[in-house]
Scaffold this active site. Sequence first.
Site, PDB file in Angstrom:
ATOM      1  CB  SER A  76      -0.968   0.021   1.188  1.00 42.35           C
ATOM      2  OG  SER A  76      -2.107   0.767   0.851  1.00 42.35           O
ATOM      3  CB  THR A 189      -1.544   5.440   4.256  1.00 42.00           C
ATOM      4  OG1 THR A 189      -2.537   5.202   3.294  1.00 42.00           O
ATOM      5  CG2 THR A 189      -0.869   6.767   4.023  1.00 42.00           C
ATOM      6  CB  THR A 207      -0.553   6.089   0.342  1.00 47.33           C
ATOM      7  OG1 THR A 207      -1.368   4.915   0.281  1.00 47.33           O
ATOM      8  CG2 THR A 207      -1.247   7.190  -0.445  1.00 47.33           C
ATOM      9  CB  VAL A 218      -6.163  11.744  -5.763  1.00 44.24           C
ATOM     10  CG1 VAL A 218      -5.273  12.292  -4.655  1.00 44.24           C
ATOM     11  CG2 VAL A 218      -5.388  11.664  -7.072  1.00 44.24           C
ATOM     12  N   GLY A 241      -6.267   4.990   6.310  1.00 45.80           N
ATOM     13  CA  GLY A 241      -7.587   4.380   6.149  1.00 45.80           C
ATOM     14  C   GLY A 241      -8.254   4.827   4.872  1.00 45.80           C
TER      15      GLY A 241
HETATM   16  C1  SD4 Z   1      -6.033   6.508   0.541  1.00 42.23           C
HETATM   17  N1  SD4 Z   1      -5.543   6.692   2.907  1.00 42.23           N
HETATM   18  O1  SD4 Z   1      -5.608   6.666  -0.590  1.00 42.23           O
HETATM   19  C2  SD4 Z   1      -5.012   6.339   1.628  1.00 42.23           C
HETATM   20  C3  SD4 Z   1      -4.426   4.992   1.530  1.00 42.23           C
HETATM   21  C4  SD4 Z   1      -5.332   3.938   1.769  1.00 42.23           C
HETATM   22  O2  SD4 Z   1      -6.735   2.427   0.752  1.00 42.23           O
HETATM   23  O3  SD4 Z   1      -5.562   3.681   2.873  1.00 42.23           O
HETATM   24  N2  SD4 Z   1      -5.845   3.335   0.721  1.00 42.23           N
HETATM   25  O4  SD4 Z   1      -7.208   6.450   0.825  1.00 42.23           O
END
Ligand code: SD4
Length: 331
Positions: A76, A189, A207, A218, A241
Amino acid sequence: MIPFVTIPAKARGRAAATGTAPMSAGRVSGAVILSTWDFGAAANAAAFARLRSGGTLIDAVEAGGMVPEADPTNHSVGYAGYPDRDGHVTLDAVIMDDAGGVGAVAALENTVHAISVARRVMERTPHTLLVGEGATRFARDQGFPQQSLLTPDSEKAWRDWLKTAKYQPEANSENRITRTPGGALDHDTIGLLARTADGRMAGACTTSGMAFKMRGRVGDSPQVGSGLYVEAGVGGATSTGLGEEVTRVAGSARVVASMRAGATPQQACEEVVRHIAKLRGDAIRGVQVGFLALDTKGNVGAFCLLPGFTYAVTDAQGTTTVLKARSLFQA
Ligand code: SD4
């Protein structure tokens, strides 16, 4: 906050508890380094080493972010991140100091160290955010090597997802892979905050974003005020998250605003998580969102929606402790 494991010799690698790489002794007066998830321990170690060798706070948080970016077992962040639904790995990152310095990239491709490209945006352009093709071209112009970020593991996970999800956009698809909602593999992340004895602060967040997202999606991470916010004289916050739930409320800026108004870092993290839960109701069932906060005195806060969010704190001696954040909901 529940103590999880203490690591006097700083850990390297994904799981803090199994880290074995010792570093030479030395303290950094007043330093506190805070980062998301257990693999933050290895990032903190790199950040601490950079501070101890005379680096700036920005040097430190950049060094920390580079660790999971290069880790092929972390799906991730950076290299080996899960791709979007069309098979492209796209990276988002932001770096920020407490003197108005901000740089970010979104939807960056074929470049491992998004956090370093974000730093170049801050230091070598008049802008704060570059996206997509322009960000990738800027990375090449700045001499960052071109490299495919897709690995056999991450490609296999994507192809498996395509079979079941049939290309339908889906938030939270990480849960299909990990089957452990809320846990370390669910939206991992990295967000880092660092502070020195003089109360100065900086932060970074990097991330590969949501697994199998729509092309062009994004999340919160590269958006100042959502994935990261740092303010002189107050403190900083970062999030992990499901990014859409953080972006909706400009989550990290909200945490810092609460601290500015007198809340402790812990109270500020709890306030934003409760606000998201109230605002979104059933829409956030099974969704993980977590916040970390650090004030200029070095006090730490952490809170999340679901159990499973861990974070790493490193003190002035370089000792790292991995803790479990308290959560609003039980499993
Ligand atoms: C996002 N918080 O892009 C970041 C990374 C993540 O599922 O958790 N992705 O939402």
